[in-house]
Design a protein around this motif. Structure first.
Motif, PDB file in Angstrom:
ATOM      1  N   ALA A  13       0.207  -7.328 -10.268  1.00 31.68           N
ATOM      2  CA  ALA A  13       1.485  -6.898 -10.840  1.00 31.68           C
ATOM      3  C   ALA A  13       2.665  -7.435 -10.042  1.00 31.68           C
ATOM      4  CB  ALA A  13       1.542  -5.373 -10.894  1.00 31.68           C
ATOM      5  N   ILE A  14       2.534  -7.502  -8.737  1.00 26.28           N
ATOM      6  CA  ILE A  14       3.626  -7.972  -7.883  1.00 26.28           C
ATOM      7  C   ILE A  14       3.737  -9.495  -7.918  1.00 26.28           C
ATOM      8  CG2 ILE A  14       4.342  -8.122  -5.443  1.00 26.28           C
ATOM      9  CD1 ILE A  14       3.471  -5.259  -5.119  1.00 26.28           C
ATOM     10  N   GLY A  52       0.805  -1.219   0.000  1.00 30.28           N
ATOM     11  CA  GLY A  52       0.000   0.000   0.000  1.00 30.28           C
ATOM     12  C   GLY A  52       0.835   1.263   0.000  1.00 30.28           C
ATOM     13  N   SER A  53       2.141   1.134   0.190  1.00 32.47           N
ATOM     14  CA  SER A  53       3.066   2.264   0.109  1.00 32.47           C
ATOM     15  C   SER A  53       3.794   2.311  -1.229  1.00 32.47           C
ATOM     16  CB  SER A  53       4.100   2.179   1.249  1.00 32.47           C
ATOM     17  OG  SER A  53       3.479   2.200   2.516  1.00 32.47           O
ATOM     18  N   ASP A  54       3.435   1.403  -2.147  1.00 30.85           N
ATOM     19  CA  ASP A  54       4.076   1.362  -3.455  1.00 30.85           C
ATOM     20  C   ASP A  54       3.608   2.558  -4.278  1.00 30.85           C
ATOM     21  OD1 ASP A  54       4.881   0.791  -6.096  1.00 30.85           O
ATOM     22  OD2 ASP A  54       4.888  -1.358  -5.667  1.00 30.85           O
ATOM     23  N   PHE A  93       8.795  -3.843  -6.533  1.00 31.40           N
ATOM     24  CA  PHE A  93       8.204  -3.139  -5.405  1.00 31.40           C
ATOM     25  C   PHE A  93       8.921  -1.805  -5.266  1.00 31.40           C
ATOM     26  CE2 PHE A  93       8.427  -2.395  -0.721  1.00 31.40           C
ATOM     27  CZ  PHE A  93       7.078  -2.186  -0.503  1.00 31.40           C
ATOM     28  N   THR A  94       8.163  -0.716  -5.243  1.00 32.29           N
ATOM     29  CA  THR A  94       8.763   0.612  -5.157  1.00 32.29           C
ATOM     30  C   THR A  94       8.147   1.361  -3.982  1.00 32.29           C
ATOM     31  OG1 THR A  94       8.910   0.603  -7.566  1.00 32.29           O
ATOM     32  CG2 THR A  94       9.352   2.684  -6.472  1.00 32.29           C
ATOM     33  N   GLY A 127      10.574  -3.477   3.493  1.00 35.21           N
ATOM     34  CA  GLY A 127       9.767  -3.853   2.347  1.00 35.21           C
ATOM     35  C   GLY A 127      10.619  -4.247   1.156  1.00 35.21           C
ATOM     36  N   ASN A 128      11.669  -3.463   0.900  1.00 33.35           N
ATOM     37  CA  ASN A 128      12.592  -3.805  -0.179  1.00 33.35           C
ATOM     38  C   ASN A 128      13.225  -5.166   0.056  1.00 33.35           C
ATOM     39  OD1 ASN A 128      12.830  -1.849  -2.301  1.00 33.35           O
ATOM     40  ND2 ASN A 128      13.527  -0.385  -0.783  1.00 33.35           N
TER      41      ASN A 128
END
Length: 849
Positions: free
Chosen positions: A228-229, A201-203, A344-345, A362-363
């Motif tokens: 997409a992920i 949700g922070s992507d 993931f961005t 997250g990364n």
């Protein structure tokens, strides 16, 4: 005044997405993921809307002066700069928004009729979405000590409660759920899902301030994002036969496994090395997925080397059962090193501190080895799974990632009691998470089998079982064990030889066209042997853990092909290796030379001997293992003191328990030949059986071993107390008892603030605030692990700091091959070469396994 509360900052450090919008995003992602697992929801007594509502509440704590004051622009827009400064908002109030979320969620759930027990547990895990837990209690966070919020003209608690109600109404959260306790699988699954949903949700590709479309489209965005992920469950082809998947018909053992393992539970497949346990387990996993009884597969192996080889086999398997999914990259321990773009961005525009740490977490999960757990098909080390049951940061993300899958645990026999105790805990946890656990082993004792299946069932109740054997439990009941016919027997000649005779024998065999596998117990010993064999008129290889990944991968590929089933490039040669080749790799040697190791490890090494039917060289008419003879005879070891015995056994008594080494030496010294697989069980049981007729020094060593075992078990139990959450989330650190603390050493040819040139000659610019995939990949490809005791202190370069957790350092390679590292101890020198890897020269004679 403006009641806008920010959750994310824009690239120019202005308030961006609001707390309410961000909570909608995360809740919608959580709901979308939950909708893909209806059977888990039913098992946990939750609905997808429950899950969405709970996960969305995670960031309520950002509606607090402790968080909002981190934006100078927000303070200025709301005329709160002076008040914030005078009232000490930077020091006098709670700045951890996770704690504020914990307190508010508990208060809100109680207000809508959720009982106090469930409120305290749900609020505790939702407030821990950054990976750290605060213990639950009946009176809310910090009992009797409310969170201080200075007078600002804002009713902070009222704002939080109003936003909580809006969220709850949006998701139709309800107020009836199945009961939970502090060990409930549903609780930790929800905790893990919330963290993953928060990262997604922070992507910024999907949930940027510019793209945000309000409540109408957020659920559509969430579904688009998880697709997409790559988090949607794969579709497998129905009704495939064993032959369809693997290209050959199943043997009796594989056919029996398919008949026995049809439901959730814990199962053990015991069969000799090379009989196809891997194919049996994968076939069962496919059938469970096709029947809707599993959502994916995680194949857990003892080492990175074995997981690298298994990845290739898994890729072919996935192409057969799920052709559409195979077009996506299969994830395993090192597959992220081949990615060309980030999947993931995360937002890196939040204030420094825990927000940046969380973005880095997250990364780590989406571009590193940890992704193997989240991906539908994953291959990696058992340590990644074991970190789900120790008190490490984000342990619950691992539980979420594994829930509902088939988890295959390979070579379960190869762990000490500390790791073994964690494995027992892992197996019961996976059961509660709706997993099917398949344990593979060639050398399991009857005691260990009983522990896995029955929870320390008395050995007297355990009758002798046939071999191969498939046993298990399902729905809390033992499954009737099923045996399979024993495969064709073969004798292996056993010789104890001096090292010089072994060297001459190896050279003679290689010159006659034979392939020789020489297994050492330490990296140092393997390097010394490779140096002695260097410069001969045939290929000599070296494999160990002190090569950087980029070099080790090339060496493994070359030698696995040469010694593999197809024998590409097979010729007279010697491969010197450590234990990394002793299990779960398809090597076929004409002769095996090995240092003394415990019986189960020796049997695994024998599994690399005459593995396939092929023409053998002249002078190699039968399989043969040469065990390097100890300098002290067995008779002398019976009369020496325990201290003297350890000295005689040398470094191997540090790697393996000296009492078990003595027992192994005793058992194997009596044999000129072992019959495989007929005598596997007898060799194992005679090595580990309880006896009273031991020499006093042996009994003393046995007592030391039992004392260690008790301490190991106690430490494992303590470290699996999940409410501690004080341990580092690092592969192998919390899951193995290694008395040698290790550090990460990055090998570079040069390093400045502007550029890094790594030992593999890759050259990359440095600088910038954003996490860069290409730089992370280069670092990982050029690192090795070495003992911490070699250093006085350790300090890494600040230009690479964002890519590391734990202790690390940089080593600069000079023109002569010496690796220069700051704070290395006097008398310690490091050297690197493409042939030998990292060599450690030191006055301290301790060796690294």
């Amino acid at each position: 005044m403006n009641k806008y509360f920010w959750a994310k900052q824009t690239i120019d450090n202005k308030p961006g997405i609001s707390v309410y919008e961000h909570m909608l995003n995360v809740g919608s992602v959580a709901q979308a993921i939950a909708e893909t697992a209806p059977k888990l929801l039913k098992r946990f007594g939750l609905s997808a809307s429950n899950v969405g509502a709970f996960a969305a509440l995670h960031d309520l704590g950002k509606i607090s002066p402790g968080f909002q004051r981190k934006s100078e622009v927000w303070l200025k827009d709301n005329n709160l700069e002076k008040l914030a400064r005078n009232c000490g908002w930077d020091t006098g109030i709670e700045s951890d928004h996770g704690k504020v979320s914990h307190a508010t969620i508990q208060m809100f759930l109680l207000s809508i009729g959720v009982n106090s027990r469930m409120s305290k547990f749900y609020s505790a895990v939702l407030g821990a979405h950054h990976g750290r837990l605060n213990p639950p209690n009946d009176r809310g966070y910090l009992p009797g000590k409310p969170i201080s919020e200075a007078d600002s003209g804002i009713d902070w608690n009222d704002e939080r409660m109003n936003n909580a109600q809006r969220i709850w109404d949006f998701f139709n959260g309800g107020n009836t759920f199945d009961p939970v306790a502090d060990v409930s699988a549903s609780l930790w699954w929800l905790a893990g899902l919330t963290s993953v949903a928060d990262w997604i949700g922070s992507d910024e590709r999907f949930f940027s301030p510019e793209r945000q479309q309000g409540e109408r489209n957020v659920k559509l965005l969430a579904t688009e994002c998880i697709n997409a992920i790559g988090l949607l469950p794969p579709i497998v082809k129905p009704s495939l036969s064993f032959h369809d998947i693997f290209g050959f018909d199943p043997n009796d053992m594989q056919a029996q496994a398919s008949r026995v393992i049809k439901n959730f539970g814990v199962y053990i497949i015991e069969a000799p090395m090379g009989m196809g346990k891997t194919e049996a387990a994968l076939d069962v996993a496919y059938r469970l997925m096709a029947a809707g009884k599993a959502t994916g597969i995680y194949f857990a192996l003892p080492t990175q080397a074995t997981s690298n080889r298994m990845h290739l086999r898994m890729e072919e398997f996935v192409k057969r059962i799920s052709p559409e999914f195979s077009r996506s990259k299969l994830i395993h321990g090192n597959s992220w090193l081949a990615q060309t773009e980030m999947v993931f961005t995360p937002s890196l525009t939040e204030p420094r501190g825990i927000a940046i740490e969380d973005a880095r977490s997250g990364n780590d999960w989406f571009v590193s080895a940890k992704r193997a757990l989240i991906a539908p098909f994953g291959v990696g080390t058992v340590d990644q799974a074991l970190l789900s049951v120790v008190a490490a940061k984000h342990f619950f993300v691992r539980q979420f990632a594994l829930a509902g899958k088939v988890v295959i645990l390979d070579e379960i026999h190869s762990y000490d009691l500390y790791t073994g105790t964690l494995i027992d805990k892992l197996i019961t946890t996976l059961e509660e998470l709706g997993c099917t656990v398949i344990v593979l082993s060639a050398t399991l004792t009857k005691k260990r089998r009983a522990q896995i299946l029955s929870g320390f069932k008395s050995i007297s109740e355990e009758s002798e079982k046939p071999y191969p054997l498939i046993s298990g439990r399902s729905d809390g009941k033992l499954v009737e064990p099923v045996s399979a016919p024993e495969p064709e027997r073969r004798g292996v000649k056993v010789e104890f030889v001096d090292v010089e005779l072994a060297i001459n024998d190896a050279i003679r065999m290689a010159r006659s066209g034979g392939t020789v596998l020489w297994v050492c117990n330490t990296v140092d010993a393997a390097q010394r042997m490779a140096i002695r064999l260097k410069g001969l008129d045939f290929p000599v290889g070296l494999l160990h853990s002190r090569f950087p990944f980029s070099r080790r991968e090339r060496l493994e590929s070359e030698w696995m092909e040469r010694f593999g089933k197809d024998g590409k490039g097979r010729c007279g040669s010697i491969l010197v290796s450590t234990q990394i080749v002793e299990q779960s790799v398809d090597l076929d040697a004409d002769i095996l030379i090995t240092e003394l190791a415990p019986t189960d490890m020796l049997l695994q090494r024998l599994g690399r001997l005459w593995r396939h039917n092929r023409k053998r060289p002249v002078g190699c008419s039968y399989p043969r293992v040469c065990i390097i003879k100890e300098e002290t005879t067995l008779e002398d070891l019976r009369i020496k003191s325990s201290k003297e015995i350890k000295q005689c056994l040398g470094s191997k008594s540090v790697i393996y328990d000296p009492f078990i080494l003595l027992r192994t030496l005793e058992v194997w010294s009596e044999r000129k030949e072992v019959i495989i697989p007929t005598e596997i069980r007898a060799l194992i049981e005679s090595t580990y059986e309880d006896r009273e007729d031991e020499p006093d020094s042996w009994l003393e060593l046995s007592g030391e071993m039992l004392g260690k075992m008790s301490a190991y078990r106690q430490k494992a139990v303590m470290n699996s107390n999940i409410w501690l959450v004080a341990l580092d989330d690092e592969d192998g650190v919390q899951t193995r008892l290694n008395e040698l603390q290790m550090i990460t050493l990055v090998l570079c040819r040069s390093l400045t603030e502007l550029e890094a040139v790594f030992v593999d000659d890759s050259r990359l610019p440095l600088g910038g605030d954003h996490y860069r995939l290409d730089l992370a990949q280069a670092i990982h490809k050029n690192l090795v692990r070495i003992p911490r005791y070699l250093f006085d202190s350790v300090r890494g370069a600040t230009s690479l700091a964002k890519y590391f957790h734990g202790v690390w350092a940089v080593g600069l390679l000079d023109a002569k091959g010496e690796v220069v590292v700051e704070s290395i101890k006097n008398g310690v020198h490091l050297f690197y070469s493409e042939e030998m890897g990292l060599i450690i020269e030191k006055t301290d004679e301790r060796e690294e396994p």
